[in-house]
Design a protein around this motif. Structure first.
Motif, PDB file in Angstrom:
ATOM      1  N   GLY A  66       0.744  -1.243  -0.079  1.00 31.04           N
ATOM      2  CA  GLY A  66      -0.429  -0.112   0.135  1.00 31.04           C
ATOM      3  C   GLY A  66       0.377   0.949  -0.168  1.00 31.04           C
ATOM      4  N   ALA A  69       2.325   1.331  -2.593  1.00 34.75           N
ATOM      5  CA  ALA A  69       1.110   2.287  -4.602  1.00 34.75           C
ATOM      6  C   ALA A  69       0.969   3.425  -4.414  1.00 34.75           C
ATOM      7  N   TYR A  92      -4.130  -6.559  -7.031  1.00 34.35           N
ATOM      8  CA  TYR A  92      -5.325  -5.992  -7.624  1.00 34.35           C
ATOM      9  C   TYR A  92      -5.790  -4.460  -7.885  1.00 34.35           C
ATOM     10  N   GLY A  93      -5.929  -4.289  -8.745  1.00 32.96           N
ATOM     11  CA  GLY A  93      -6.196  -2.730  -9.415  1.00 32.96           C
ATOM     12  C   GLY A  93      -7.566  -2.193  -8.764  1.00 32.96           C
ATOM     13  N   PRO A  94      -8.517  -2.718  -8.540  1.00 31.63           N
ATOM     14  CA  PRO A  94      -9.566  -1.668  -7.371  1.00 31.63           C
ATOM     15  C   PRO A  94      -8.835  -1.029  -6.439  1.00 31.63           C
ATOM     16  N   GLY A  95      -8.151  -1.895  -5.751  1.00 34.60           N
ATOM     17  CA  GLY A  95      -7.118  -1.365  -4.452  1.00 34.60           C
ATOM     18  C   GLY A  95      -6.103  -0.764  -4.914  1.00 34.60           C
ATOM     19  N   LEU A  96      -5.478  -0.671  -5.741  1.00 35.90           N
ATOM     20  CA  LEU A  96      -4.069   0.331  -6.438  1.00 35.90           C
ATOM     21  C   LEU A  96      -5.266   1.596  -6.764  1.00 35.90           C
ATOM     22  N   ALA A  97      -6.344   1.125  -7.483  1.00 35.88           N
ATOM     23  CA  ALA A  97      -6.933   2.595  -7.687  1.00 35.88           C
ATOM     24  C   ALA A  97      -7.663   4.131  -6.511  1.00 35.88           C
ATOM     25  N   ALA A  98      -7.770   2.405  -5.268  1.00 36.76           N
ATOM     26  CA  ALA A  98      -8.627   3.921  -4.400  1.00 36.76           C
ATOM     27  C   ALA A  98      -7.103   4.012  -3.238  1.00 36.76           C
ATOM     28  N   LEU A  99      -5.600   3.965  -3.590  1.00 41.61           N
ATOM     29  CA  LEU A  99      -4.651   4.683  -3.294  1.00 41.61           C
ATOM     30  C   LEU A  99      -4.445   5.624  -4.181  1.00 41.61           C
ATOM     31  N   ASP A 102      -3.544   4.728 -10.947  1.00 39.74           N
ATOM     32  CA  ASP A 102      -4.380   4.767 -11.823  1.00 39.74           C
ATOM     33  C   ASP A 102      -3.995   3.538 -12.166  1.00 39.74           C
ATOM     34  N   PRO A 103      -4.930   2.115 -12.601  1.00 39.36           N
ATOM     35  CA  PRO A 103      -4.264   1.103 -13.436  1.00 39.36           C
ATOM     36  C   PRO A 103      -4.429   0.321 -14.475  1.00 39.36           C
TER      37      PRO A 103
END
Lengths: 248, 482
Positions: A66, A69, A92-99, A102-103
Motif C-alpha cells: 500500500g 503504491a 488488484y487494480g481496484p485496490g490500487l485505484a483506491a490509493l 491509476d491501474p
C-alpha cells in the motif's frame, strides 16, 4: 543567534548540494523531491522523498504494498506510466485505484526470479519514460542495488525496491523504510481508518525517525501524522540545544 | 525396399543401381539376382517425409513460397518453389536451379530441377524431361516443352493414364492437338482440368509451408558464419534495410522473424513481437539482441533472412523539436517490447477493468502485446474499500465465529492463527446468476468482511452461502488491504 544559525545552515545546504553534484559528476540540479504534504515527514533532507533515486522499503504485508503504491501514485501525478516488477500475480487494480494509482497507467512485469525482477527494474529505470519503477525481490545484492541507484540517478526515474527478506547492513539506496500495518484509528463517524507505521531506518544526509500515519480523507490523499513515536532516536533541534546551553 | 503386396520390393533406387538394371517396383529377389552387389535398406516413409520437410524449409532461402510435393508411392517426392521475382537475386533462372542442385549434391542428395511457368509443367519437365538435371522452360515455350512428354507427366491417376495410352494418346501433344470438349466427355473433367493447370490456363497457387512475410530481406554469406558478433552485425544490416522499406510504406512492424539457413540444410528461427508498430532499427536490434544468444549456428549459417510477419500502419513520428525525443507513450511501448523479449510476452501485463461485481472478475491482467493501443479505461474507484492484493483463487480458512452470521473472532490460514481485533461488514456480493454456469444465488452468495488482526494487518474474508441451520458455512480468505 537565529540569523547566524540560518546562514550557517544555508551554507551547509549549499555545500551539500555542491558535493552531491561533484559526486554525480554533473552540474544539473536534481529533480525536486516529492513532498509528502502537510510538512509531516520533514525529517527527509530537502523536505521530501528524493526523485531520481532508489528507495528501499522493507515489509511483506499489504501495508508495504500500500505504501509503495501510494508513493508511486504521488510520483505518477504527471501522467507517466509506472512499472511494477514482481513474481506474484495478486496485485488488484481496484485496490490500487483506491490509493490513487491509476491501474491503466501501470505496466506489470511478472518475472520468474529475483534476477529477472532486478533486470526489469534496471530496464525501467534506464528507459527514462516512467514516473516510478517498483520491484519486489527477496534478496538484492549491494551490487545490483547500486546499479539500480546509478540508473535512477542517470534517468531521473524514482525506484522503489520492496524487500521481504531480512534487513541487510549495506544498501546503496538513498532511504530505507520499514512499513507495517498498525491498529486502525476511528474517524468521526466511528468507521475504522487504516494506519501505517513508517520507520525511516536510514536516510542519506538525514536522521532516522518513525511515525504512525493515516491517509487523509480529502481529495489530496496526503499522509497525516497521527503520532510521532516516542522511541525515535534522540535528535534535539537546534533551539533545544541552545536552551540547554543557556540553562547550563 | 519395402514389403509391398506380399513380397519385398524395391521402392527407390539410386543412379548406380538403375545403371545396373534395378528399378523401383522390382521384387527384391529379382533385383539381387540382377545385381548381386546391391545394397538395400528398409524403406522409412516417415523419415523421408521429415527429411523432405527439412529440405523444403531450407529452400525457403530461395523464396518464401515453398512447399513439399505430396510424396508418391514410387519415391518421386519433390519440392515446389514459387520463384517468381526471386531468380534475379541468384543470377538468373538457370543459375538459381544450378545453385539448388549443386548445394543438394554436396549433401549427397541427387535431384533434378526444372523451372516453368506453371507448377505442373515444372513437375513434368523435372521428372520426364531429357535435358539433364537442370531445365528452364523459357516463357512461351510451355507447349513446346511439354509436347514430347508422356501423358503420365500430367500427374494423372494411373488408371486414366493407362486408358489414354490404350487409345493411342501417348504424348501430351496428342492431347493438346485434339478438341477439348470431346476429350472431357470421353475421359472426364479431371483430365481437362489437369491440362488447364499444367498449361497455365488456370492458376495453381503454391501454399507455403511457413508463414509468408509481408516484407523480407536476406543476406547470403560467401563463407558460413558462426560467430555471434558476425550474426549480430548481419542482423543489424538486415534491420536497417527493412526499416527503410517500412518507412517507404508508412508501416511499422509488429512481428518479425529471423531465419538462419545453416550450411547443413537445417534452419533456426527467432520471432520477436512488439507492443506497438515500430520501425526503429536500433530498438528492433535490442529486441533481437535479447534472443540472438539462443540461436544455434550449428556448423555455420550461410543465409540469414529477416521477414516482417505482421505490419501495421505507422505514420511518421512527431518528435519533440527541443529534445529530439519521441512521445513518452512511444518510449513506454519500447520498454514493454524489451521486457517482453526477455520475460516473454505473456509476462508483461496491463490491468483491464471488466463490468462485474465478482471481485476476481472485476480486474484482469492481459498481455500488453494483446492490446491494440494503450488502455484508456480507468478502473473506477469502488465505493466499498477493496484490497490492494487479491488472491487469484480464494483460500479456505478455518474460523471460529460466535454467531453464524457474525464475523469470526479467530481464523486459521496456512497453519497460522490470526486473532481478529476488529471487523467490518458484511458486504454481500451475489453471483452473476444471469451468466451460464453461475452458481445458484443461495449457494454462491458471498458475505465479505474486512477484519484486522492484533498486529493491525487487514484481511478480506468471506463466508460462502446464506446461513442455514445445520449447515456448516465455509469461509475463505480473499485479499489483503493496504
Amino acid at each position: 543567534m537565529s540569523s547566524l544559525s540560518l546562514s550557517r545552515s544555508q551554507a551547509l545546504t549549499a555545500l551539500r548540494e555542491q558535493i552531491h553534484r561533484l559526486e554525480q559528476g554533473r552540474t544539473a540540479c536534481p529533480p525536486a523531491p516529492l513532498a509528502f504534504g502537510a510538512g509531516a515527514l520533514a525529517a527527509l533532507p530537502g523536505g521530501g522523498l528524493a526523485r531520481g533515486a532508489l528507495h528501499e522499503i522493507l515489509g511483506s504485508d499489504g501495508a508495504a504494498h500500500g505504501f509503495a503504491a501510494w508513493l508511486a501514485a504521488r510520483l505518477a501525478e504527471d501522467g507517466r506510466p509506472v512499472l511494477w516488477c514482481r513474481r506474484g500475480r495478486d496485485l488488484y487494480g481496484p485496490g490500487l485505484a483506491a490509493l490513487g494509482l491509476d491501474p491503466a497507467r501501470l505496466i506489470l512485469a511478472r518475472a520468474g526470479s529475483d534476477v529477472d525482477v532486478l533486470w526489469a527494474m534496471e530496464e525501467g529505470l534506464r528507459s527514462g519514460c516512467l514516473a516510478a519503477v517498483l520491484g519486489e525481490a527477496e534478496k538484492a545484492s549491494p551490487t545490483a542495488a547500486r546499479r539500480l541507484q546509478l540508473a535512477a540517478e542517470a534517468s531521473g526515474v524514482t525506484g522503489l525496491l520492496l524487500r521481504s527478506g531480512a534487513e541487510t547492513s549495506s544498501c546503496p539506496a538513498v532511504t530505507r523504510w520499514r512499513v507495517a500495518a498498525t491498529a486502525s484509528g476511528v474517524d468521526r463517524y466511528g468507521s475504522p481508518r487504516p494506519r501505517w507505521r513508517l520507520e525511516l531506518l536510514r536516510c542519506r544526509h538525514g536522521l532516522p525517525a518513525s511515525w504512525i500515519v493515516e491517509r487523509s480523507d480529502d481529495a489530496t490523499g496526503h499522509l497525516v501524522v497521527v503520532a510521532d513515536l516516542l522511541d525515535r532516536p534522540a535528535a534535539p533541534a537546534a533551539g533545544e540545544v541552545a536552551r540547554l546551553r543557556r540553562t547550563g | 525396399m519395402a514389403a509391398v503386396r506380399g513380397g519385398q520390393r524395391i521402392v527407390a533406387a539410386d543412379a548406380a543401381a538403375r545403371a545396373g538394371g534395378v528399378f523401383p517396383g522390382m521384387p527384391l529377389t529379382d533385383a539381387r539376382a540382377t545385381l548381386p552387389a546391391l545394397f538395400t535398406v528398409e524403406a522409412d516413409p516417415d523419415g523421408d517425409l521429415r527429411a523432405l520437410e527439412t529440405l523444403a524449409l531450407w529452400c525457403g532461402r530461395y523464396s518464401p513460397w515453398t512447399t513439399i510435393d505430396a510424396p508418391e508411392p514410387h519415391g518421386s517426392a519433390g519440392i515446389l518453389v514459387d520463384a517468381s521475382g526471386c531468380a534475379h537475386l541468384f543470377g538468373g533462372e538457370a543459375a538459381l536451379l544450378e545453385d539448388i542442385v549443386g548445394r543438394l549434391r554436396t549433401w549427397g542428395v541427387a535431384s533434378r530441377a526444372a523451372l516453368a511457368e506453371t507448377p505442373g509443367a515444372a513437375w513434368a519437365v523435372a521428372r520426364f524431361g531429357n535435358r539433364g538435371t537442370v531445365a528452364v522452360v523459357p516463357p512461351g515455350g510451355l507447349t513446346a516443352a511439354l509436347a514430347p512428354l508422356p501423358v503420365r507427366a500430367l500427374r494423372l491417376e494411373t488408371a486414366l493414364a493407362d486408358d489414354l495410352e490404350r487409345v493411342g494418346l501417348r504424348r501430351i501433344s496428342d492431347l493438346t492437338n485434339v478438341p477439348r470438349a470431346p476429350l472431357a466427355t470421353r475421359f472426364g473433367q479431371a483430365l481437362a482440368d489437369r491440362l488447364d493447370l499444367v498449361l497455365g490456363r488456370t492458376a495453381e497457387p503454391v501454399s507455403p509451408r511457413r508463414p509468408v512475410a509481408v516484407l523480407r530481406t536476406r543476406a547470403t554469406f560467401p563463407e558460413p558464419i558462426a560467430d555471434p558478433a558476425d550474426i549480430a552485425a548481419a542482423t543489424r544490416r538486415l534491420l536497417d534495410e527493412v526499416a527503410v522499406h517500412l518507412a517507404d510504406g508508412h508501416q511499422g512492424a509488429r512481428r518479425l522473424e529471423l531465419v538462419a539457413y545453416r550450411s547443413d540444410g537445417t534452419l533456426a528461427e527467432i520471432v520477436v513481437g512488439t507492443a506497438r508498430p515500430t520501425r526503429d532499427p536500433k530498438h528492433l536490434d535490442r529486441l533481437f539482441a535479447e534472443k540472438l544468444p539462443a540461436l544455434d549456428a550449428g556448423f555455420g549459417i550461410d543465409t540469414l533472412a529477416l521477414g516482417v510477419l505482421v505490419a501495421e500502419p505507422l505514420v511518421p513520428l512527431q518528435r519533440d523539436l527541443a529534445s529530439g525525443r519521441a512521445a513518452p507513450e512511444d518510449d513506454a511501448g519500447r520498454l514493454v517490447d524489451r521486457l517482453g523479449a526477455r520475460l516473454g510476452p505473456e509476462r508483461v501485463l496491463r490491468l483491464q477493468a471488466r463490468a462485474s461485481h465478482i471481485p476476481e472478475r472485476a480486474c484482469r491482467a492481459v498481455s500488453a502485446f494483446a492490446l491494440k493501443s494503450l488502455p484508456e479505461m480507468a478502473i473506477p474507484g469502488p465505493r466499498q474499500p477493496r484490497p490492494v492484493r487479491l488472491l487469484p483463487t480464494p483460500e479456505a480458512i478455518e474460523v471460529i465465529a460466535p454467531v453464524p452470521d457474525h464475523p469470526p473472532v479467530l481464523f486459521r490460514w496456512r497453519r497460522t492463527s490470526y486473532e481478529v481485533a476488529r471487523a467490518e461488514g458484511p458486504e454481500r456480493i451475489a453471483p452473476e446468476w444471469w451468466l451460464e454456469g453461475a452458481p445458484a444465488p443461495e449457494q454462491g452468495v458471498r458475505d465479505y468482511f474486512r477484519v484486522e488482526d492484533k498486529a493491525g494487518r487487514r484481511y478480506w474474508l468471506y463466508r460462502e452461502g446464506v446461513y442455514l441451520p445445520g449447515v456448516f458455512p465455509r469461509w475463505y480468505l480473499h485479499g489483503f488491504f493496504a
